[in-house]
Every structure is written in C-alpha cells, then in structure tokens.
Write a protein that holds these residues in place. Sequence first.
Motif, PDB file in Angstrom:
ATOM      1  N   LYS A 450     -11.956  -7.760  15.127  1.00 41.95           N
ATOM      2  CA  LYS A 450     -12.988  -8.955  14.590  1.00 41.95           C
ATOM      3  C   LYS A 450     -13.614  -8.717  13.360  1.00 41.95           C
ATOM      4  CE  LYS A 450     -14.271  -9.976  19.617  1.00 41.95           C
ATOM      5  NZ  LYS A 450     -13.397  -8.943  20.255  1.00 41.95           N
ATOM      6  N   HIS A 451     -13.870  -7.449  12.978  1.00 43.48           N
ATOM      7  CA  HIS A 451     -14.629  -7.069  11.456  1.00 43.48           C
ATOM      8  C   HIS A 451     -13.691  -6.832  10.387  1.00 43.48           C
ATOM      9  CE1 HIS A 451     -17.939  -8.427  14.237  1.00 43.48           C
ATOM     10  NE2 HIS A 451     -17.766  -7.233  15.031  1.00 43.48           N
ATOM     11  N   TYR A 452     -12.989  -5.462  10.666  1.00 45.98           N
ATOM     12  CA  TYR A 452     -12.481  -4.788   9.572  1.00 45.98           C
ATOM     13  C   TYR A 452     -11.269  -4.326  10.183  1.00 45.98           C
ATOM     14  CZ  TYR A 452     -14.281  -0.230  10.708  1.00 45.98           C
ATOM     15  OH  TYR A 452     -14.626   1.005  11.192  1.00 45.98           O
ATOM     16  N   ILE A 453     -10.261  -4.080   9.372  1.00 46.07           N
ATOM     17  CA  ILE A 453      -9.065  -3.332   9.409  1.00 46.07           C
ATOM     18  C   ILE A 453      -9.042  -2.550   8.301  1.00 46.07           C
ATOM     19  CG2 ILE A 453      -6.465  -2.985  10.285  1.00 46.07           C
ATOM     20  CD1 ILE A 453      -6.930  -5.841  11.543  1.00 46.07           C
ATOM     21  N   TYR A 454      -8.982  -1.190   8.156  1.00 46.30           N
ATOM     22  CA  TYR A 454      -8.800  -0.199   7.026  1.00 46.30           C
ATOM     23  C   TYR A 454      -7.605   0.503   7.408  1.00 46.30           C
ATOM     24  CZ  TYR A 454     -13.403  -1.633   5.891  1.00 46.30           C
ATOM     25  OH  TYR A 454     -14.861  -2.564   5.340  1.00 46.30           O
ATOM     26  N   MET A 455      -6.537   0.469   6.323  1.00 43.33           N
ATOM     27  CA  MET A 455      -5.359   1.364   6.568  1.00 43.33           C
ATOM     28  C   MET A 455      -5.389   2.499   5.175  1.00 43.33           C
ATOM     29  SD  MET A 455      -2.663  -1.139   8.004  1.00 43.33           S
ATOM     30  CE  MET A 455      -1.473   0.022   7.816  1.00 43.33           C
ATOM     31  N   PRO A 456      -5.565   3.760   5.328  1.00 42.82           N
ATOM     32  CA  PRO A 456      -5.179   4.664   4.393  1.00 42.82           C
ATOM     33  C   PRO A 456      -3.915   5.201   4.785  1.00 42.82           C
ATOM     34  CG  PRO A 456      -6.825   5.773   5.920  1.00 42.82           C
ATOM     35  CD  PRO A 456      -6.449   4.314   6.632  1.00 42.82           C
ATOM     36  N   THR A 457      -2.755   4.863   4.085  1.00 41.81           N
ATOM     37  CA  THR A 457      -1.341   5.047   4.843  1.00 41.81           C
ATOM     38  C   THR A 457      -0.523   5.227   3.694  1.00 41.81           C
ATOM     39  OG1 THR A 457       0.284   4.236   6.312  1.00 41.81           O
ATOM     40  CG2 THR A 457      -0.631   2.487   5.026  1.00 41.81           C
ATOM     41  N   PHE A 458       0.620   6.202   4.188  1.00 39.27           N
ATOM     42  CA  PHE A 458       1.451   6.556   3.170  1.00 39.27           C
ATOM     43  C   PHE A 458       2.477   5.403   2.738  1.00 39.27           C
ATOM     44  CE2 PHE A 458       5.685   8.559   2.034  1.00 39.27           C
ATOM     45  CZ  PHE A 458       5.522   9.269   0.985  1.00 39.27           C
ATOM     46  N   LEU A 459       2.763   4.660   3.422  1.00 35.98           N
ATOM     47  CA  LEU A 459       3.522   3.293   2.976  1.00 35.98           C
ATOM     48  C   LEU A 459       3.494   2.215   4.405  1.00 35.98           C
ATOM     49  CD1 LEU A 459       6.167   3.418   5.124  1.00 35.98           C
ATOM     50  CD2 LEU A 459       6.863   5.038   3.508  1.00 35.98           C
ATOM     51  N   VAL A 477     -10.784 -11.519   8.908  1.00 35.30           N
ATOM     52  CA  VAL A 477     -11.127  -9.976   9.081  1.00 35.30           C
ATOM     53  C   VAL A 477     -10.908  -9.318   7.562  1.00 35.30           C
ATOM     54  CG1 VAL A 477     -10.248  -7.921  10.085  1.00 35.30           C
ATOM     55  CG2 VAL A 477     -10.381 -10.015  11.498  1.00 35.30           C
ATOM     56  N   ASP A 478     -11.858  -8.276   7.425  1.00 42.78           N
ATOM     57  CA  ASP A 478     -11.873  -7.642   6.282  1.00 42.78           C
ATOM     58  C   ASP A 478     -10.651  -6.634   6.365  1.00 42.78           C
ATOM     59  OD1 ASP A 478     -12.216  -6.258   3.841  1.00 42.78           O
ATOM     60  OD2 ASP A 478     -14.003  -5.151   4.552  1.00 42.78           O
ATOM     61  N   VAL A 479      -9.661  -6.675   5.688  1.00 44.96           N
ATOM     62  CA  VAL A 479      -8.308  -6.012   5.747  1.00 44.96           C
ATOM     63  C   VAL A 479      -8.101  -5.375   4.328  1.00 44.96           C
ATOM     64  CG1 VAL A 479      -5.787  -5.989   5.962  1.00 44.96           C
ATOM     65  CG2 VAL A 479      -7.305  -7.638   7.439  1.00 44.96           C
ATOM     66  N   ARG A 480      -7.900  -3.925   4.317  1.00 46.59           N
ATOM     67  CA  ARG A 480      -7.888  -3.348   3.179  1.00 46.59           C
ATOM     68  C   ARG A 480      -6.892  -2.159   3.615  1.00 46.59           C
ATOM     69  NH1 ARG A 480     -13.490  -2.478   0.475  1.00 46.59           N
ATOM     70  NH2 ARG A 480     -14.919  -3.969   1.603  1.00 46.59           N
ATOM     71  N   LEU A 481      -6.039  -1.889   2.445  1.00 42.62           N
ATOM     72  CA  LEU A 481      -5.154  -0.968   2.474  1.00 42.62           C
ATOM     73  C   LEU A 481      -5.035   0.325   1.226  1.00 42.62           C
ATOM     74  CD1 LEU A 481      -3.485  -3.497   4.002  1.00 42.62           C
ATOM     75  CD2 LEU A 481      -1.728  -1.736   4.313  1.00 42.62           C
ATOM     76  N   ILE A 482      -4.879   1.323   1.350  1.00 44.04           N
ATOM     77  CA  ILE A 482      -4.510   2.175   0.128  1.00 44.04           C
ATOM     78  C   ILE A 482      -3.293   2.954   0.638  1.00 44.04           C
ATOM     79  CG2 ILE A 482      -5.399   4.365  -1.044  1.00 44.04           C
ATOM     80  CD1 ILE A 482      -8.248   3.985   0.176  1.00 44.04           C
ATOM     81  N   ILE A 483      -2.279   2.902  -0.274  1.00 42.60           N
ATOM     82  CA  ILE A 483      -1.228   3.386   0.259  1.00 42.60           C
ATOM     83  C   ILE A 483      -0.611   4.504  -1.029  1.00 42.60           C
ATOM     84  CG2 ILE A 483      -0.117   1.459   1.300  1.00 42.60           C
ATOM     85  CD1 ILE A 483       1.577   0.917  -1.298  1.00 42.60           C
ATOM     86  N   ASP A 484       0.200   5.241  -0.901  1.00 39.54           N
ATOM     87  CA  ASP A 484       0.669   6.242  -2.034  1.00 39.54           C
ATOM     88  C   ASP A 484       1.218   5.734  -2.905  1.00 39.54           C
ATOM     89  OD1 ASP A 484       0.859   9.308  -2.433  1.00 39.54           O
ATOM     90  OD2 ASP A 484       3.006   8.591  -2.626  1.00 39.54           O
ATOM     91  N   ALA A 485       0.985   6.174  -4.253  1.00 40.11           N
ATOM     92  CA  ALA A 485       1.536   5.433  -5.340  1.00 40.11           C
ATOM     93  C   ALA A 485       3.212   5.667  -5.382  1.00 40.11           C
ATOM     94  CB  ALA A 485       1.207   6.476  -6.734  1.00 40.11           C
ATOM     95  N   ASN A 486       3.944   6.439  -4.748  1.00 41.95           N
ATOM     96  CA  ASN A 486       5.450   6.782  -4.553  1.00 41.95           C
ATOM     97  C   ASN A 486       5.978   5.385  -3.886  1.00 41.95           C
ATOM     98  OD1 ASN A 486       6.661   8.600  -6.071  1.00 41.95           O
ATOM     99  ND2 ASN A 486       5.667  10.312  -5.049  1.00 41.95           N
ATOM    100  N   SER A 487       5.116   4.901  -2.802  1.00 39.15           N
ATOM    101  CA  SER A 487       5.662   4.165  -1.996  1.00 39.15           C
ATOM    102  C   SER A 487       5.724   2.580  -2.331  1.00 39.15           C
ATOM    103  CB  SER A 487       4.728   3.994  -0.556  1.00 39.15           C
ATOM    104  OG  SER A 487       4.667   5.290  -0.104  1.00 39.15           O
ATOM    105  N   THR A 488       5.404   2.269  -3.693  1.00 39.56           N
ATOM    106  CA  THR A 488       5.458   1.097  -4.062  1.00 39.56           C
ATOM    107  C   THR A 488       7.102   0.825  -4.436  1.00 39.56           C
ATOM    108  OG1 THR A 488       5.059   1.842  -6.636  1.00 39.56           O
ATOM    109  CG2 THR A 488       3.227   0.724  -5.149  1.00 39.56           C
ATOM    110  N   ASN A 489       7.662   1.997  -4.564  1.00 39.84           N
ATOM    111  CA  ASN A 489       9.153   1.875  -4.974  1.00 39.84           C
ATOM    112  C   ASN A 489      10.025   2.230  -3.770  1.00 39.84           C
ATOM    113  OD1 ASN A 489       8.918   1.657  -7.657  1.00 39.84           O
ATOM    114  ND2 ASN A 489       8.297   3.893  -7.730  1.00 39.84           N
ATOM    115  N   THR A 490       9.542   2.087  -2.428  1.00 41.40           N
ATOM    116  CA  THR A 490      10.003   2.212  -1.011  1.00 41.40           C
ATOM    117  C   THR A 490      11.013   0.918  -0.930  1.00 41.40           C
ATOM    118  OG1 THR A 490       8.363   3.792  -0.268  1.00 41.40           O
ATOM    119  CG2 THR A 490       9.780   2.809   1.338  1.00 41.40           C
ATOM    120  N   ARG A 491      11.980   1.056  -0.395  1.00 43.23           N
ATOM    121  CA  ARG A 491      12.864  -0.200  -0.054  1.00 43.23           C
ATOM    122  C   ARG A 491      11.973  -0.660   1.155  1.00 43.23           C
ATOM    123  NH1 ARG A 491      18.832   0.711   2.366  1.00 43.23           N
ATOM    124  NH2 ARG A 491      17.469   1.367   4.079  1.00 43.23           N
ATOM    125  N   ASN A 492      11.997  -2.139   1.140  1.00 44.10           N
ATOM    126  CA  ASN A 492      11.305  -2.925   2.288  1.00 44.10           C
ATOM    127  C   ASN A 492       9.793  -2.919   1.954  1.00 44.10           C
ATOM    128  OD1 ASN A 492      13.972  -3.667   3.087  1.00 44.10           O
ATOM    129  ND2 ASN A 492      14.082  -2.221   4.306  1.00 44.10           N
TER     130      ASN A 492
END
Length: 608
Positions: A450-459, A477-492
């Motif tokens: 209902k309010h927020y979903i926060y995701m600190p996740t590798f990918l 809903v306030d949705v935010r993610l932090i992902i690892d820098a390497n994961s921007t090159n992950t397939r899919n």
Amino acid sequence: MKKYFAALFLVILFCLFSIFITTTQRTKTVLQTITPTKLIVDLNNNKSPDSNETICIANIESFSIAPDEEFVKHYSKTLNLSLVDIISLGYLAEDFAQKTLEDRNITIKFTGIQNSECRFANIKVNNINYKDLLAQSGFGIINGNIIEKEKYKQNLNTARKLNLVILNHHSNKYHTLTCPYGNVAHDKIIIPKSQLPKNAKPCKFCHKQHKHFKHKKKYHKKNYIIYYDDIPQIPQPPLILTSGAIKSYYTDFTTQLTPNNQCTTKACIDLVNLINNTNESIDLALYGYTNNPAITKALQQAKQRGIKIRYVYDESFNPQNSYYKDNQIITQLAETSRSDRTETSTQSNMLMHNKFVIFDKSIIYTGSMNFSNTGFSGYDVNNIIVIHSKDIANLYTKEFEQMLSGRFHTRKAKLNLPNKFILGNSQVEVYFSPKDKSSYRICELIRNAKHYIYMPTFLITNTQITNELINAHKRGVDVRLIIDANSTNTRNTKHKLLRQNGILLKTENFAGKLHAKSIIIDDEYIISGSMNFSNSGENKNDENLLIIKDNAIAKSYKNFFLYLWTKIPNKYLKYNAKAESKSSIGSCSDGVDNNFNGKIDKEEALCK
C-alpha cells in the motif's frame, strides 16, 4: 517453379543475414563517456573497457568538468568565462554526452590519427554525426568558435544557477570548485549544492562563511511521488537488530572500501561465537568458502570437541573452474561432505548457491553473505539473519540432507512440510529453490503493498516480479531499487524497463557489491535470502529464502535502505556507475577485479 522460388527465398534470406552480420560488426557500444569528446567504446565486444578502446572525437572541442590548463586559459579570455563557469558548463556538457551516447550503439570511422591517449574518429548515433549533435547543443567548439551561440547562452545561464561543489565522500566535506583541498580528494564528485547530504560539512578553508541550506521538497505527479533531493542523508543506522527469536545483521560497503580476512564485523564475530557454543552438530550449506582464520580456527576447535560437522558446497563440472578454492579446509574437518558436481554438465553448472549453517538442529544462520573475504569484512552489502527455532531448523535440516544424499537442483523433491511459523510477534515463511516457486508469494505481497516497496538487490531479471513492481508504481506505491553496478550488464536485466516505467532505480557506486537480495514492504515484511530475483535463482539453483513479517525488522531494514539511497548520488537514477572506475568509490585502489575482466585497479582503463 517451386524449386526456383525456394532457391530465390534462400538467396534473399542469405543476403539479409549477411547484411545483418555486417551491420552488427560495424556497430559498437559506448561503455563510458570520459568527457563529451573522449569515449570508451567496446571495440572487441567483450563488454569491458580495455586500454586500446579510448576514442576521441575528431575536429571538435567541448567543455568538461576537468578542463586542461590550455583550454581554461584560452576560453576564459575569448569567452570571458571564469573557471567556475567552464566547469559548470562541463557538468551540463557531460550530462548531454552521457544521455546521447552511453549504452548506445554507434558506427565509427577512424581518421588514422592517434596520440598517447586515444584514437581519433568520427562517430554516428542513429545515423547522425555525433560531432554535429555536440555542436548544435551549444557545448561543442569547432575551430575556436561556438556554432549555436543562442543555445550556448542558455546553457551558460543554466550552468551559473547550478551552484556546483566538490563533495569528498570519504571526509563528507564539500568544497568550492576552485578549492585546492577539494581537487586533491580521491573519492570526490562534483554535484549541485542542493543535492548535498544534510550532514555534509563545509571545508573551513574555502567556506569561511557558511549558512545552512534547505533541501528541495517532494512533489506529486500522476498520483505517485517523485523524489529528487527528498531524503537528507541520515547517519548509519544500527547494523544489528534483535526481535524475539530473530536477529538481523547488515554489512555496509560505504565504510569498508577494501576487503580483508579479519573477523571484525558483528556478522563474523557472532558466527564464531555460534560455532564456539555448539554442543553437538554443525551443518554447512555454502556456495563456497574462502579461508577466514577466525572461522577456520573455531571449526577446528569444534571438531576437537567432538562436534559433528557436515558440509555441502558448489563445484563446477570442471573443478578447476570452481570460484572458491578453500572448500578443502572444511571438507577435511567434516565427517561427511558432498559437492553438487554430477555426471552431467547441465546439473553441475547449476549452482548450490545457499549460504546457511544449522547449529545443534535448533539455530539457523542464513542470508545473502558468501563465506568470503568480501562478505565477512563488510566490503559487500549483505543481510544476514539468525533464527532460534527447532521447527525451522528441522525444515532446513531436511533440505540439507537431501543435498547431502546427492539430490541437488531439479533432482530434489519438494518438502511437503509446513513452511510457515509463528515466533512470538514474528511470522516466518521458508522457501527453497528450485521446488517452492517463491516468486508467486513475492508477487502476492507486492500486489498487496500500500505504501512502499524498497529493494536493495544484486540484480533484477524476473519478469513476473518486474511486472508487479510496475503495477504497484502505477497505483501510487513508492517503489525504489538499488542494484549492483555490474548487474546492468546482466542478460535479461530489467533495470531499463523499470526506469522507463517511472520507477526510481539507482546503481550503486562503491567498490564492493550490493550483494543483498531483499525486499522491504510497508514497515511490515522483509524478504531476504540467497536467491537472486532471476530465473536461475528460482528454477535452477539451490537457494533458501525467508519472508518475515515483523514490524521492527522491516523498519530497521527500511532505514538501512534509505541510508544507502542517500549515500548514492542522484545522477545514478539516470546513469549507471561502472563497477571498476573512478565513478565507483574505492574500486580503483581495492585490489579487487570488480568487473571480472581480469584487470585490477590501475590496469583497468577506467581507473587510469
């Protein structure tokens, strides 16, 4: 006639395929813009910057945030600009270049000229000369002349309103653009003053008079909240919380910029204490082990006390390719051990990716942390959970013994046992991959947020979870993610799709990995474990995942997420930090191959 048309069809198909191959070979990807006229281009298609892949744009100059002395001397005089004006224009010019070029396919025509820094070339983006785009933007200078003078004037007016400062991440002090102390800082970034962390302190040398500033407020658009400078940087929250029978630990990569094999984090110290206080048995299911003297010594002493040690671990089909080399330390101590290597490469190349330990069949130590130097030292971000429960330990033991008997991955049986438990004020759900299909439950919780979903996740590559996050965002809903820098090159990877749908997503810019695999929902739920939010994590690898309903733990992890969020500059809402580069704090001096290309620190092109 049929044979004629069939032959013609094959010829046309071959020609189209040849054109596709030729076009693919000609187009290259821009890995990083160093300045608006100096790029790193993936010439050999290995998705990694190499020393011979630096390209300079021919016959054009541009403003940048690090102009050379000759540029400053000439244009400060001819254009009547101060050094601050030139750097501020450079800040905007680099933003233009990143937006135009990074992660885009280009075509290159080399001029045949090169120097010690780069090879000169003309490039096209979407079949348009980049040189022309840069000139038309008002940032490019050809033969000493600005082509689009009106655009340049607009840029200069915008630049003078930026009020840029130099922030030293290490000292948390900020400096004027001309401050000598600011320019010698190793871990520095140039940002608008309005984006400074609230607790950043002015340099006494260059800020003799300092007034506190106010942060911008959030505003609403289309029923959801857009945050730019909304959360003042908060002090590091407690890295450990106990709630009844559950203890949760976090490790913080913003304060530990190099890994070591010491045992100084609370997560490591308490693991040693658990080993030392074991009375009967220790069952370890680990992706792998890197020798940590304190943990090795504790396990050796446990064996001497007569403690029964059992061990399952990951091993590649070709054992020489296994990532962790110190598994024999534990196998030699264990009464029984088994790797997931089988007679087939298909099964062996799936991962035994768990990281859990069962003590006396009554205590579980689990989470995202690998038993390695980067994990135990706090160099990576991880979430570790310790649970005192014989019932939950019994479920983990059943899963462990399946693997110990040789049933890994898709060969395991689903445990038809209760997986939901009440521990005081906490509710705990336990899921094991690949049989339990935990994404169904994860998607259900996201749908009910209902309010927020926060995701600190590798990918993030799971399609169903991605779609539910987008739907949650659309309903406010306030949705935010932090992902690892390497994961921007992950397939899919789904990071581009999430951003395109308006979701706030940052790539981290520190040396270590953001290795957590977590979701926090509405001060109520925390989802955490070894499972990446990917197809392999759910359907192939051996993983364990916990869903904990506990207000105190959820709030604690939310505060930790927001702490990380405010430590990462807002520019990484749009751009991706490179894992081993000057944009990732500490990565050029940590002795670690952060992007797995075989090059470390100054060997890396982006660190030079």
